[in-house]
Design a protein around this motif. Structure first.
Motif, PDB file in Angstrom:
ATOM      1  N   ASN A 250     -11.730  16.268  11.964  1.00 27.98           N
ATOM      2  CA  ASN A 250     -11.661  17.487  11.176  1.00 27.98           C
ATOM      3  C   ASN A 250     -12.135  17.130   9.759  1.00 27.98           C
ATOM      4  N   PRO A 251     -12.798  18.055   9.069  1.00 32.16           N
ATOM      5  CA  PRO A 251     -13.252  17.738   7.707  1.00 32.16           C
ATOM      6  C   PRO A 251     -12.143  17.356   6.740  1.00 32.16           C
ATOM      7  N   ASN A 252     -10.890  17.661   7.075  1.00 34.74           N
ATOM      8  CA  ASN A 252      -9.784  17.355   6.155  1.00 34.74           C
ATOM      9  C   ASN A 252      -9.275  15.914   6.303  1.00 34.74           C
ATOM     10  N   TYR A 253      -9.820  15.159   7.235  1.00 39.17           N
ATOM     11  CA  TYR A 253      -9.308  13.812   7.510  1.00 39.17           C
ATOM     12  C   TYR A 253      -9.631  12.851   6.365  1.00 39.17           C
ATOM     13  N   ARG A 254      -8.614  12.069   5.961  1.00 38.28           N
ATOM     14  CA  ARG A 254      -8.782  11.074   4.899  1.00 38.28           C
ATOM     15  C   ARG A 254      -7.962   9.832   5.232  1.00 38.28           C
ATOM     16  N   ILE A 255      -8.465   8.686   4.794  1.00 39.87           N
ATOM     17  CA  ILE A 255      -7.701   7.439   4.848  1.00 39.87           C
ATOM     18  C   ILE A 255      -7.586   6.913   3.423  1.00 39.87           C
ATOM     19  N   PHE A 256      -6.355   6.879   2.898  1.00 33.48           N
ATOM     20  CA  PHE A 256      -6.097   6.328   1.572  1.00 33.48           C
ATOM     21  C   PHE A 256      -5.563   4.910   1.718  1.00 33.48           C
ATOM     22  N   PHE A 257      -5.778   4.114   0.669  1.00 31.45           N
ATOM     23  CA  PHE A 257      -5.422   2.695   0.713  1.00 31.45           C
ATOM     24  C   PHE A 257      -4.299   2.383  -0.258  1.00 31.45           C
ATOM     25  N   LYS A 258      -3.433   1.436   0.132  1.00 30.63           N
ATOM     26  CA  LYS A 258      -2.364   0.936  -0.727  1.00 30.63           C
ATOM     27  C   LYS A 258      -2.414  -0.585  -0.748  1.00 30.63           C
ATOM     28  N   ASN A 259      -2.046  -1.161  -1.887  1.00 29.26           N
ATOM     29  CA  ASN A 259      -1.960  -2.613  -1.962  1.00 29.26           C
ATOM     30  C   ASN A 259      -0.581  -3.087  -1.523  1.00 29.26           C
ATOM     31  N   ALA A 260      -0.335  -4.394  -1.640  1.00 32.00           N
ATOM     32  CA  ALA A 260       0.928  -4.969  -1.168  1.00 32.00           C
ATOM     33  C   ALA A 260       2.135  -4.433  -1.932  1.00 32.00           C
ATOM     34  N   ASP A 261       1.906  -3.912  -3.122  1.00 34.00           N
ATOM     35  CA  ASP A 261       2.992  -3.335  -3.927  1.00 34.00           C
ATOM     36  C   ASP A 261       3.229  -1.858  -3.610  1.00 34.00           C
ATOM     37  N   GLY A 262       2.477  -1.329  -2.657  1.00 32.24           N
ATOM     38  CA  GLY A 262       2.628   0.079  -2.303  1.00 32.24           C
ATOM     39  C   GLY A 262       1.915   1.020  -3.249  1.00 32.24           C
TER      40      GLY A 262
ATOM     41  N   ASP B 210     -15.378  10.953  -4.414  1.00 34.67           N
ATOM     42  CA  ASP B 210     -14.025  11.512  -4.452  1.00 34.67           C
ATOM     43  C   ASP B 210     -13.084  10.579  -5.203  1.00 34.67           C
ATOM     44  N   ILE B 211     -12.103  11.136  -5.878  1.00 34.38           N
ATOM     45  CA  ILE B 211     -11.126  10.323  -6.574  1.00 34.38           C
ATOM     46  C   ILE B 211     -10.345   9.462  -5.585  1.00 34.38           C
ATOM     47  N   LEU B 212     -10.138   8.206  -5.916  1.00 41.06           N
ATOM     48  CA  LEU B 212      -9.522   7.159  -5.094  1.00 41.06           C
ATOM     49  C   LEU B 212     -10.406   6.741  -3.916  1.00 41.06           C
ATOM     50  N   ASN B 213     -11.547   7.378  -3.739  1.00 43.48           N
ATOM     51  CA  ASN B 213     -12.546   6.966  -2.745  1.00 43.48           C
ATOM     52  C   ASN B 213     -11.966   6.711  -1.349  1.00 43.48           C
ATOM     53  N   PRO B 214     -11.238   7.674  -0.787  1.00 41.37           N
ATOM     54  CA  PRO B 214     -10.722   7.465   0.572  1.00 41.37           C
ATOM     55  C   PRO B 214     -11.866   7.418   1.577  1.00 41.37           C
ATOM     56  N   ILE B 215     -11.579   6.930   2.768  1.00 41.07           N
ATOM     57  CA  ILE B 215     -12.551   7.039   3.855  1.00 41.07           C
ATOM     58  C   ILE B 215     -12.470   8.453   4.416  1.00 41.07           C
ATOM     59  N   LYS B 216     -13.622   9.054   4.631  1.00 39.17           N
ATOM     60  CA  LYS B 216     -13.679  10.361   5.280  1.00 39.17           C
ATOM     61  C   LYS B 216     -14.939  10.427   6.128  1.00 39.17           C
ATOM     62  N   GLN B 217     -15.027  11.428   6.975  1.00 39.86           N
ATOM     63  CA  GLN B 217     -16.196  11.570   7.831  1.00 39.86           C
ATOM     64  C   GLN B 217     -17.304  12.316   7.094  1.00 39.86           C
TER      65      GLN B 217
ATOM     66  N   ASN C  16      -9.853   4.300 -10.875  1.00 38.69           N
ATOM     67  CA  ASN C  16      -9.216   3.183 -10.191  1.00 38.69           C
ATOM     68  C   ASN C  16      -7.842   2.948 -10.783  1.00 38.69           C
ATOM     69  N   THR C  17      -7.004   2.232 -10.056  1.00 40.84           N
ATOM     70  CA  THR C  17      -5.623   2.042 -10.503  1.00 40.84           C
ATOM     71  C   THR C  17      -5.318   0.640 -11.003  1.00 40.84           C
ATOM     72  N   THR C  18      -6.259  -0.303 -10.840  1.00 39.53           N
ATOM     73  CA  THR C  18      -5.957  -1.687 -11.205  1.00 39.53           C
ATOM     74  C   THR C  18      -7.025  -2.373 -12.046  1.00 39.53           C
ATOM     75  N   VAL C  19      -8.247  -1.873 -12.056  1.00 39.73           N
ATOM     76  CA  VAL C  19      -9.351  -2.593 -12.698  1.00 39.73           C
ATOM     77  C   VAL C  19      -9.522  -2.209 -14.162  1.00 39.73           C
TER      78      VAL C  19
ATOM     79  N   TYR D 153      -1.331   3.024  -4.649  1.00 35.85           N
ATOM     80  CA  TYR D 153      -2.605   3.532  -4.156  1.00 35.85           C
ATOM     81  C   TYR D 153      -3.758   2.834  -4.890  1.00 35.85           C
ATOM     82  N   VAL D 154      -4.774   2.473  -4.137  1.00 34.20           N
ATOM     83  CA  VAL D 154      -5.941   1.798  -4.710  1.00 34.20           C
ATOM     84  C   VAL D 154      -7.214   2.399  -4.144  1.00 34.20           C
ATOM     85  N   SER D 155      -8.290   2.188  -4.849  1.00 42.10           N
ATOM     86  CA  SER D 155      -9.601   2.611  -4.380  1.00 42.10           C
ATOM     87  C   SER D 155     -10.252   1.468  -3.598  1.00 42.10           C
ATOM     88  N   PRO D 156     -10.712   1.714  -2.359  1.00 38.87           N
ATOM     89  CA  PRO D 156     -11.398   0.652  -1.615  1.00 38.87           C
ATOM     90  C   PRO D 156     -12.768   0.318  -2.190  1.00 38.87           C
TER      91      PRO D 156
END
Length: 291
Positions: free
Chosen positions: A13-25, A65-72, A245-248, A27-30
């Protein structure tokens, strides 16, 4: 260094997203926050798996997109699936990208004569395991192929997961030729023909479709890392790319994304739901005679 993923929306579905988290929980940009190197001294790189082997959905890091999730990816309002061009089924390797790299569209490559494609550098992981969508793995680089995609340089790194059973035996592109005869030829053939079912011409390649070796590949990856550094430090024109980005970046940088902002971005997307069916056409096979 480990990363987990959070799926949102509905697969297929166009709404599908995969967001990423680091070991501290956090959110990060891949694209920006996951380090390029897993082990710099050994030239081991991180790879973000966008498309598992044998699947068809054209998933990619959403660079705009902000945080650059994976999407189709979508084209003409429809989700994109690569065709099964005989004798292949979907992607024939685990396909993804190396984070903190960027093929600068303002840079004309001295080897290919074409400008960059505005994306992180692509990777074909040729190990025995079928990876998961969104998995972050450590890879050893073996070589590289220079595809020319619609007038742009689109490098394809050939690599293997360092944890793969075959990793010790594969150390350069010559080892792939020796131990997996036909695999590299199939890779060129796949990239040459995969867009033909969509009505496009065959793709071309620099160096007459020959693979360059490990050293050339690592040099190319490192050059795209320099372009990314210029991008994230606002020394290069980002255009429509999202560099949040959240860390750089420093806290006072316009590219910095706070934890609260990141949480709000994810919360604004659709909650995780049931996978939707794949169109029947995706499993059809497409045959045409090689030129």
């Amino acid at each position: 260094m480990s990363f987990t993923v959070e799926e949102r929306g509905n697969l297929n579905n166009p709404n599908y997203r995969i967001f990423f988290k680091n070991a501290d929980g956090k959110y990060v940009s891949p694209f920006h926050d996951i380090p390029m190197h897993a082990d710099e001294a050994q030239n081991i790189f991180h790879m973000v798996v966008e498309v598992p082997r044998w699947t068809n959905a054209k998933m990619e890091i959403a660079t705009k997109d902000i945080l650059n999730p994976i999407k189709q990816d979508m084209k003409k309002g429809k989700l994109r699936y690569v065709a099964n061009v005989f004798p292949y089924k979907g992607y024939i390797w685990n396909y993804g990208a190396i984070p903190q790299t960027w093929e600068d569209p303002a840079h004309k490559d001295g080897d290919t004569g074409y400008y960059g494609d505005n994306d992180p550098i692509d990777v074909c992981e040729i190990g025995t395991k079928v990876c998961s969508r969104g998995e972050v793995i450590k890879v050893k680089v073996l070589g590289i192929l220079a595809m020319i995609d619609e007038g742009e340089t689109d490098w394809k790194v050939i690599a293997i997961n360092v944890d793969d059973a075959e990793a010790k035996e594969l150390n350069n592109i010559a080892d792939v030729k020796r131990l997996k005869p036909g695999y590299l030829e199939a890779t060129v053939d796949w990239f040459r023909r995969y867009k033909v079912p969509d009505g496009k011409p065959e793709n071309n390649f620099a160096f007459n479709g020959e693979f360059k070796d490990k050293d050339f590949a690592i040099k190319t990856i490192k050059s795209t890392h320099k372009f990314w550094k210029a991008l994230i430090s606002q020394q290069a024109d980002a255009g429509e790319l999202n560099c949040k980005n959240t860390t750089v970046s420093a806290v006072d940088s316009p590219n910095y994304c706070s934890a609260d902002e990141a949480q709000a971005v994810v919360a604004a997307t659709s909650p995780s739901g049931k996978e939707e069916p794949i169109p029947l056409s995706v499993d059809q096979s497409f045959y045409y005679e090689r030129k």
